[in-house]
Design a protein around this motif. Structure first.
Motif, PDB file in Angstrom:
ATOM      1  N   ALA A  13      -1.903  -6.328  -0.534  1.00 21.00           N
ATOM      2  CA  ALA A  13      -1.052  -5.102  -0.707  1.00 21.00           C
ATOM      3  C   ALA A  13      -1.342  -3.914   0.107  1.00 21.00           C
ATOM      4  N   THR A  14      -0.551  -3.292   0.615  1.00 22.60           N
ATOM      5  CA  THR A  14      -0.598  -2.106   1.480  1.00 22.60           C
ATOM      6  C   THR A  14      -0.199  -0.857   0.980  1.00 22.60           C
ATOM      7  N   GLY A  15       0.429  -0.845  -0.345  1.00 21.99           N
ATOM      8  CA  GLY A  15       0.911   0.405  -0.923  1.00 21.99           C
ATOM      9  C   GLY A  15       1.174   0.188  -2.207  1.00 21.99           C
ATOM     10  N   CYS A  45       8.519  -6.638  -4.932  1.00 24.62           N
ATOM     11  CA  CYS A  45       7.202  -5.647  -4.629  1.00 24.62           C
ATOM     12  C   CYS A  45       6.253  -6.595  -3.726  1.00 24.62           C
ATOM     13  N   ARG A  46       6.218  -7.714  -4.093  1.00 25.19           N
ATOM     14  CA  ARG A  46       5.234  -8.837  -3.531  1.00 25.19           C
ATOM     15  C   ARG A  46       5.870  -8.950  -1.921  1.00 25.19           C
ATOM     16  N   LEU A  50       3.350  -4.625  -1.664  1.00 25.96           N
ATOM     17  CA  LEU A  50       3.237  -3.452  -2.460  1.00 25.96           C
ATOM     18  C   LEU A  50       2.312  -3.843  -3.764  1.00 25.96           C
ATOM     19  N   LYS A  51       1.396  -3.014  -4.137  1.00 29.22           N
ATOM     20  CA  LYS A  51       0.989  -3.063  -5.573  1.00 29.22           C
ATOM     21  C   LYS A  51       1.728  -2.182  -6.605  1.00 29.22           C
ATOM     22  N   LYS A  85       6.031   5.980  -4.103  1.00 35.64           N
ATOM     23  CA  LYS A  85       7.264   6.402  -3.299  1.00 35.64           C
ATOM     24  C   LYS A  85       8.510   5.454  -3.684  1.00 35.64           C
ATOM     25  N   LYS A  86       8.358   4.468  -4.256  1.00 34.10           N
ATOM     26  CA  LYS A  86       9.282   3.389  -4.535  1.00 34.10           C
ATOM     27  C   LYS A  86       9.107   2.953  -5.733  1.00 34.10           C
TER      28      LYS A  86
END
Length: 262
Positions: A13-15, A45-46, A50-51, A85-86
């Motif tokens: 996960a990068t964000g 998300c995956r 993203l986490k 942000k998401k």
């Protein structure tokens, strides 16, 4: 072995992201509506590595006006505060079933810098849309509202027909409409929605004996004459109905009117 290395199978996960799920009734929640929406959003998300840092689900009508959608508005503000942000949702329906409310929530998300991302149409709520994207957003929101309004119209038409048949059956002192029993409120009016009362359930099961009915009427008459209060009535009715748990005072009060017509 030729298989993929762990680093290739699971991206780190990068964000951060948030997930929102909404169903309109508790029944939909019990049937897995929230879980289905959440799974769709988590999968999205995956895919973007993203986490999920924030997840919110609620039972609320998507047709409510903006001032009644406090949970969603708070979620957007929380995302801004936590630098998320998401915000992922399953579809436009999860956001709202009213086109104006959908647009208002979109504008709020834009103001707060939080992107709402439906898993089925990821670019639908992009903050700087080109004319085609803006048109598509409004068309889909309007189509979602139309779908809801048509469903409500069909439901209301069905309920009106059922009410007409029920009133006719009551006027003719009929006990059934086809194979379904005629349901009435404790005030003797046609009942076309909602669950059966305790007394109606017992009667439907065939366990409401003449002796039991007589005991209930006798206790209700004592209450109406002021010989005791609702709590005592609830206790005596529970014994008459052979209930293990004592009835609530409000249930007992309704039964006073209902026993006159059941």
């Amino acid at each position: 072995m030729g298989g993929k290395r762990p680093s290739q199978m699971h991206k780190r996960a990068t964000g951060k992201a948030a997930v929102y799920s909404r169903v309109s009734t508790k029944t939909n929640a019990k049937r897995g509506g929230v879980q289905r929406q959440s799974d769709a959003s988590l999968h999205a998300c995956r895919q973007q590595s993203l986490k999920v840092a924030l997840s919110v689900a609620e039972v609320v009508s998507g047709s409510l006006p903006l001032d009644k959608r406090g949970v969603f508005q708070k979620l957007l503000h929380d995302c801004k505060e936590k630098n998320i942000k998401k915000l992922f949702v399953e579809s436009t329906r999860a956001v709202a079933r009213d086109a104006n409310v959908t647009e208002a929530l979109f504008q709020l998300s834009k103001k707060l810098g939080v992107s709402i991302i439906p898993s089925d149409v990821p670019d639908l709520f992009v903050h700087n849309p080109n004319p085609a994207q803006k048109f598509l957003r409004r068309v889909i929101a309007a189509a979602t509202e139309l779908e809801k309004n048509l469903a409500v119209q069909r439901l209301q038409a069905g309920l009106q027909l059922k009410l007409t048949l029920m009133k006719k059956a009551i006027a003719n002192n009929e006990k059934f409409i086809g194979k379904k029993p005629v349901a009435m409120t404790q005030y003797g009016k046609a009942k076309i929605n909602g669950r059966l009362s305790i007394l109606q359930k017992i009667k439907k099961s065939g366990k409401l004996t003449s002796d039991m009915r007589l005991k209930i009427k006798r206790e209700c008459n004592k209450y109406e004459k002021g010989k005791f209060g609702l709590r005592t009535l609830a206790e005596t009715l529970s014994k008459a109905l052979k209930k293990k748990a004592r009835l609530g005072p409000e249930t007992a009060r309704r039964m006073v009117a209902e026993i006159k017509i059941v």
